[in-house]
Scaffold this motif. Structure first.
Motif, PDB file in Angstrom:
ATOM      1  N   CYS A   1      -8.674  15.761 -18.633  1.00 35.72           N
ATOM      2  CA  CYS A   1      -7.759  15.290 -19.688  1.00 35.72           C
ATOM      3  C   CYS A   1      -8.487  15.177 -21.027  1.00 35.72           C
ATOM      4  CB  CYS A   1      -7.166  13.938 -19.314  1.00 35.72           C
ATOM      5  SG  CYS A   1      -6.013  14.071 -17.949  1.00 35.72           S
ATOM      6  N   MET A   2      -9.732  14.726 -20.968  1.00 33.42           N
ATOM      7  CA  MET A   2     -10.498  14.633 -22.210  1.00 33.42           C
ATOM      8  C   MET A   2     -10.709  16.020 -22.808  1.00 33.42           C
ATOM      9  SD  MET A   2     -14.201  13.118 -23.070  1.00 33.42           S
ATOM     10  CE  MET A   2     -14.912  14.598 -22.377  1.00 33.42           C
TER      11      MET A   2
ATOM     12  N   LEU B   1      -6.549   4.061 -11.313  1.00 35.04           N
ATOM     13  CA  LEU B   1      -6.678   5.498 -11.579  1.00 35.04           C
ATOM     14  C   LEU B   1      -6.026   5.916 -12.897  1.00 35.04           C
ATOM     15  CD1 LEU B   1      -7.596   8.320 -10.466  1.00 35.04           C
ATOM     16  CD2 LEU B   1      -5.287   8.537  -9.526  1.00 35.04           C
ATOM     17  N   TYR B   2      -4.867   5.333 -13.201  1.00 37.63           N
ATOM     18  CA  TYR B   2      -4.210   5.702 -14.459  1.00 37.63           C
ATOM     19  C   TYR B   2      -5.107   5.304 -15.631  1.00 37.63           C
ATOM     20  CZ  TYR B   2      -0.216   5.579 -11.223  1.00 37.63           C
ATOM     21  OH  TYR B   2       0.618   5.745 -10.156  1.00 37.63           O
TER      22      TYR B   2
ATOM     23  N   LYS C   1      -3.718   3.532  -1.311  1.00 42.26           N
ATOM     24  CA  LYS C   1      -3.706   2.866  -2.618  1.00 42.26           C
ATOM     25  C   LYS C   1      -3.214   1.449  -2.366  1.00 42.26           C
ATOM     26  CE  LYS C   1      -0.888   3.046  -6.838  1.00 42.26           C
ATOM     27  NZ  LYS C   1      -0.318   3.958  -7.835  1.00 42.26           N
TER      28      LYS C   1
ATOM     29  N   ASP D   1      -9.958   8.257 -20.623  1.00 42.72           N
ATOM     30  CA  ASP D   1     -10.659   9.490 -20.993  1.00 42.72           C
ATOM     31  C   ASP D   1      -9.827  10.335 -21.952  1.00 42.72           C
ATOM     32  OD1 ASP D   1     -12.668   8.827 -19.048  1.00 42.72           O
ATOM     33  OD2 ASP D   1     -13.145  10.965 -18.954  1.00 42.72           O
TER      34      ASP D   1
ATOM     35  N   ILE E   1     -14.252   9.851  -6.072  1.00 41.68           N
ATOM     36  CA  ILE E   1     -13.716   8.580  -5.570  1.00 41.68           C
ATOM     37  C   ILE E   1     -12.961   8.813  -4.254  1.00 41.68           C
ATOM     38  CG2 ILE E   1     -12.067   6.710  -6.042  1.00 41.68           C
ATOM     39  CD1 ILE E   1     -14.686   6.533  -7.648  1.00 41.68           C
ATOM     40  N   MET E   2     -12.044   9.773  -4.256  1.00 42.22           N
ATOM     41  CA  MET E   2     -11.288  10.038  -3.031  1.00 42.22           C
ATOM     42  C   MET E   2     -11.927  11.220  -2.312  1.00 42.22           C
ATOM     43  SD  MET E   2      -7.565   8.989  -4.451  1.00 42.22           S
ATOM     44  CE  MET E   2      -8.045   9.144  -6.168  1.00 42.22           C
TER      45      MET E   2
ATOM     46  N   ILE F   1       3.564   7.249 -16.439  1.00 42.43           N
ATOM     47  CA  ILE F   1       2.265   7.834 -16.793  1.00 42.43           C
ATOM     48  C   ILE F   1       2.353   9.252 -17.357  1.00 42.43           C
ATOM     49  CG2 ILE F   1       1.839   8.281 -14.295  1.00 42.43           C
ATOM     50  CD1 ILE F   1      -1.248   7.863 -15.969  1.00 42.43           C
TER      51      ILE F   1
ATOM     52  N   ILE G   1     -10.431  14.919 -12.809  1.00 45.05           N
ATOM     53  CA  ILE G   1      -9.199  14.743 -13.595  1.00 45.05           C
ATOM     54  C   ILE G   1      -9.396  14.012 -14.920  1.00 45.05           C
ATOM     55  CG2 ILE G   1      -8.535  12.815 -12.029  1.00 45.05           C
ATOM     56  CD1 ILE G   1      -5.612  14.278 -13.350  1.00 45.05           C
ATOM     57  N   ASP G   2     -10.197  12.953 -14.934  1.00 42.79           N
ATOM     58  CA  ASP G   2     -10.353  12.227 -16.202  1.00 42.79           C
ATOM     59  C   ASP G   2     -11.042  13.121 -17.238  1.00 42.79           C
ATOM     60  OD1 ASP G   2     -12.407  11.869 -14.330  1.00 42.79           O
ATOM     61  OD2 ASP G   2     -13.143  10.016 -15.210  1.00 42.79           O
TER      62      ASP G   2
ATOM     63  N   GLU H   1      -6.173   3.065  -6.259  1.00 45.52           N
ATOM     64  CA  GLU H   1      -6.613   4.305  -5.616  1.00 45.52           C
ATOM     65  C   GLU H   1      -8.111   4.268  -5.319  1.00 45.52           C
ATOM     66  OE1 GLU H   1      -5.399   3.789  -8.566  1.00 45.52           O
ATOM     67  OE2 GLU H   1      -3.384   4.649  -8.641  1.00 45.52           O
ATOM     68  N   TYR H   2      -8.780   3.218  -5.805  1.00 47.13           N
ATOM     69  CA  TYR H   2     -10.227   3.098  -5.624  1.00 47.13           C
ATOM     70  C   TYR H   2     -10.581   2.211  -4.431  1.00 47.13           C
ATOM     71  CZ  TYR H   2     -11.276   5.323 -10.130  1.00 47.13           C
ATOM     72  OH  TYR H   2     -11.410   6.223 -11.167  1.00 47.13           O
TER      73      TYR H   2
ATOM     74  N   ASP I   1      -8.347   5.145 -15.542  1.00 43.33           N
ATOM     75  CA  ASP I   1      -9.452   6.101 -15.579  1.00 43.33           C
ATOM     76  C   ASP I   1      -9.036   7.339 -16.381  1.00 43.33           C
ATOM     77  OD1 ASP I   1     -11.936   7.283 -14.726  1.00 43.33           O
ATOM     78  OD2 ASP I   1     -10.766   8.507 -13.351  1.00 43.33           O
ATOM     79  N   ILE I   2      -7.861   7.838 -16.075  1.00 44.57           N
ATOM     80  CA  ILE I   2      -7.359   9.058 -16.702  1.00 44.57           C
ATOM     81  C   ILE I   2      -7.045   8.836 -18.181  1.00 44.57           C
ATOM     82  CG2 ILE I   2      -5.404  10.676 -16.715  1.00 44.57           C
ATOM     83  CD1 ILE I   2      -5.311  10.324 -13.619  1.00 44.57           C
TER      84      ILE I   2
ATOM     85  N   GLU J   1       0.826  -1.200   0.000  1.00 42.56           N
ATOM     86  CA  GLU J   1       0.000   0.000   0.000  1.00 42.56           C
ATOM     87  C   GLU J   1       0.859   1.248   0.000  1.00 42.56           C
ATOM     88  OE1 GLU J   1      -2.487  -0.900   3.435  1.00 42.56           O
ATOM     89  OE2 GLU J   1      -1.172   0.262   4.737  1.00 42.56           O
ATOM     90  N   SER J   2       0.262   2.299  -0.449  1.00 42.74           N
ATOM     91  CA  SER J   2       0.948   3.573  -0.571  1.00 42.74           C
ATOM     92  C   SER J   2      -0.016   4.615   0.007  1.00 42.74           C
ATOM     93  CB  SER J   2       1.178   3.801  -2.062  1.00 42.74           C
ATOM     94  OG  SER J   2       1.562   5.106  -2.316  1.00 42.74           O
TER      95      SER J   2
ATOM     96  N   LYS K   1       3.945   4.727 -12.298  1.00 42.94           N
ATOM     97  CA  LYS K   1       4.746   5.824 -11.735  1.00 42.94           C
ATOM     98  C   LYS K   1       5.646   5.205 -10.663  1.00 42.94           C
ATOM     99  CE  LYS K   1       5.845  10.223 -11.404  1.00 42.94           C
ATOM    100  NZ  LYS K   1       6.262  11.148 -12.488  1.00 42.94           N
TER     101      LYS K   1
ATOM    102  N   ILE L   1       0.947  14.659 -14.113  1.00 36.96           N
ATOM    103  CA  ILE L   1       0.343  14.099 -15.325  1.00 36.96           C
ATOM    104  C   ILE L   1      -0.127  15.207 -16.274  1.00 36.96           C
ATOM    105  CG2 ILE L   1      -1.664  12.791 -16.165  1.00 36.96           C
ATOM    106  CD1 ILE L   1      -1.434  11.078 -13.577  1.00 36.96           C
TER     107      ILE L   1
END
Ligand SMILES: CC(C)[C@H](C(=O)O)[C@@H](O)C(=O)O
Ligand SMILES: CC(C)[C@H](C(=O)O)[C@@H](O)C(=O)O
Lengths: 278, 278
Positions: free
Chosen positions: A208-209, B226-227, B141, B233, A175-176, B204, A204-205, B124-125, B229-230, A138-139, B172, A230
Motif C-alpha cells: 500500500c505504501m 491489521l487495518y 481473528k 503504511d 504474521i499469518m 476499510i 500488504i502494508d 489478526e495478530y 498496519d495497512i 472470533e472470526s 469491515k 482493500i
C-alpha cells in the motif's frame, strides 16, 4: 450469427440507469446480444437463502456470462449479502479489476496500469464467526490449497496472455505464517510453470505504501480475498474512484460475471448523471 | 532535576546509527535523559520465548518509557517476532502513528494531517493458526470488548486532548459482522462519552480509496490491528515513506515505547545517510 445470451442484473439505486446505458452501448456497437434480465427479489428465496432467486443464478450458469449493477443488501439477519451469494453460489473464484489512468480524467497519478486479481471465495470472507464467551468474538480466515492454486493459476495465465511481465503476490505471511504462508506456497508453485513471468512477494502494508508512492512499480497483483478488497479500492482511488474501474468475476468453466463495483448511489439515482463505463 | 531514565533498543541494521542521532538530538536539546541500552540477544531467552531478554523488558517496565530502532526477527521456528513480543509482553495496547506532510519534503499530497490509532494486541495478530486437514488452514481473528474499549477510549481521549475534531472507526463489519461489529459497538459506546468529538464509521476499502483521493477528509482514525498496519503504511506513503513517520506504542499504566517503523535497511546501514526523525 446467433446472438449471445447474457444475464443482466440491473441492481438497485443507480443500477437500472447504468444498465440502460450499457445496453445502449452494446446496441450502438452492433454487438448481437440478447439480455435476460433478472431483478433482486423482495423475498428471500429459500433455495439460495438470499434475495437472489434461484432462476437468476440458473440464468448465469446457463448463459455463462452476465453483468450486474450495484446491489444493496437489505439490512436484517438470516440472509447473506447478495454479492457474496453470487460469488459463492456460482463459485466465482477470481475477481479481476483492471485499473489504469484514464486519459482526460486528471488525478494525482498519471502512470497507473495494473490489474488486481483477488481470491473471491474464502479467506476472511468465510462467514464463520462466533462468540467464544461474552465480550470475546472470533472470526475464521480460511485459506485452501485448492482455491489458492486456482487463483494463482488464473493470475499467471492472465499475465501471460495479456502481455504482462510481472506477478506480485500480496500477503502478510510474516504474521499469518500458516494461512498467508500457504497462499504464497501455492503462488510459488504456479510461478515455476511460468518462467517468463517475473514473480515477487510483497507484504500488504508495504504494498500500500509503494502503491501510493509509485503505482508504476506494479503490474499484476494476486492476493487473498480481503487484501484484494482493500487494494482494488485503493487503486481505484488512484485513478479517480470506483465509478472508473471495471470488475469481472471468473468462475469454473469460464463463467464471467462483470460488475459495477461502486455502490447503488441512492443520492444520484434517477438523475441520469451516471458514468456508464462500469 | 533528576534525569529521566529511558530504555533504548538500538536494534539492527541501520538501528544503531539512528540511535546515535537520536541521542545527539536529545543532548543538543539539553533534555536531561539517561539511556539504558539493551541489545537483541543472539540466543532465545526462555523467559520471553524470543531473542528479547527478560532484563530488557523489565527495563521498559521500570522506566515506563523507551525507544526502539528497527528489529529484524531472525528467521526460524519456535520463537515470536520481536515486535510482537514487545507489544504482547508489555501489553502495548495502542499504537499511535501521526502522519503529516513535512514542509520541504514534496510528495503528491500537501494536506496530510492525520493520526492512526491501532489496536495493537489482538485481532489478526493472535498467532492462532492451524491446519484443519491437508491443504486447508485457518487463522483466528480475535476481537474483545476489553481491548476494543481500551483503544477506543485512547483514541477519543487523544482527540480531545490534542484539539482534534473527529474520530473515524475503520472496519469491515459488513463482512465480519461479529468481530468488527463488536469493535464498532465499543467505539460507539465510547463516542457517547465524547459528544464534542464527531464520530463516524468507514469501511476499510472505502477508507483507502478516500485516503488516496483526499486525505484531508480524515482526522483521527481508530481500528483493529491489521487495518492499522495497512492504513498507517498507506498514510506514510502519502507523505513520503516510513522513514518520516513517528510511532508510539502505549501500554497500561502509561508505558510508552516509541519506535522506528521502517525496516533495518541493511542496504544503507553503516553509510551514515539515515534520517534521524523516526
Ligand atoms: C459490498 C462488499 C460486500 C464488497 C466486498 O467486500 O467484496 C465490495 O466492497 C467489493 O469489493 O465488491
Ligand atoms: C514488522 C511487522 C511485524 C510490523 C507489523 O505488522 O505490525 C510492522 O509492519 C509494523 O507496522 O510495525
Amino acid at each position: 450469427q446467433a446472438p449471445i445470451r447474457a444475464t443482466l442484473f440491473p441492481g438497485d439505486g443507480i443500477g437500472p440507469e447504468i444498465a440502460e446505458s450499457v445496453k445502449e452501448v452494446f446496441r450502438e456497437a452492433e454487438v448481437p446480444i440478447e439480455w435476460e434480465e433478472h431483478y433482486v427479489s423482495k423475498e428471500i428465496d429459500p433455495r439460495t437463502q438470499s434475495f437472489l432467486t434461484w432462476e437468476s443464478l440458473e440464468s448465469v450458469r446457463q448463459n455463462g456470462v452476465g453483468l450486474k449493477g450495484p446491489m444493496a443488501t437489505p439490512i436484517g439477519k438470516g440472509h447473506r449479502s447478495l454479492n457474496l451469494t453470487l460469488r459463492k453460489e456460482l463459485n466465482l473464484y477470481a475477481n479481476v479489476r483492471p485499473c489504469y489512468s484514464l486519459p482526460g480524467y486528471k488525478t494525482r497519478y498519471d502512470n497507473v496500469d495494473l490489474i488486481t486479481i483477488r481470491e473471491n471465495t474464502e479467506g476472511e470472507y468465510s462467514g464463520l464467526e462466533h462468540q467464544v464467551v461474552r465480550g470475546v468474538v472470533e472470526s475464521l480466515k480460511i485459506i485452501t490449497r485448492q482455491a489458492s492454486l486456482r487463483v494463482a493459476e488464473y493470475a499467471f495465465h492472465y499475465a501471460k496472455t495479456h502481455g504482462r511481465e510481472r506477478v506480485s503476490a500480496i500477503h502478510k505471511a510474516n504474521i499469518m505464517q500458516k494461512t498467508d504462508g500457504l497462499f504464497l506456497k501455492c503462488c510459488r508453485e504456479v510461478a515455476e510453470k511460468y518462467p517468463e513471468i517475473t514473480y515477487e512477494e510483497v507484504v500488504i502494508d508495504n504494498c500500500c505504501m509503494m502503491l501510493v508512492k509509485n503505482p508504476a512499480l506494479f503490474d499484476v497483483l494476486v492476493m487473498p480475498n480481503l487484501y484484494g478488497d482493500i487494494i482494488s479500492d485503493l487503486c481505484a482511488g488512484l485513478i479517480g474512484g470506483l465509478g472508473l474501474t471495471p470488475s469481472c468475476n471468473i468462475g469454473e468453466g469460464g463463467i464471467a460475471l462483470a460488475e459495477a463495483v461502486h455502490g447503488s448511489a441512492p443520492d444520484i439515482a434517477g438523475k441520469q448523471i451516471q458514468l456508464p463505463c462500469s
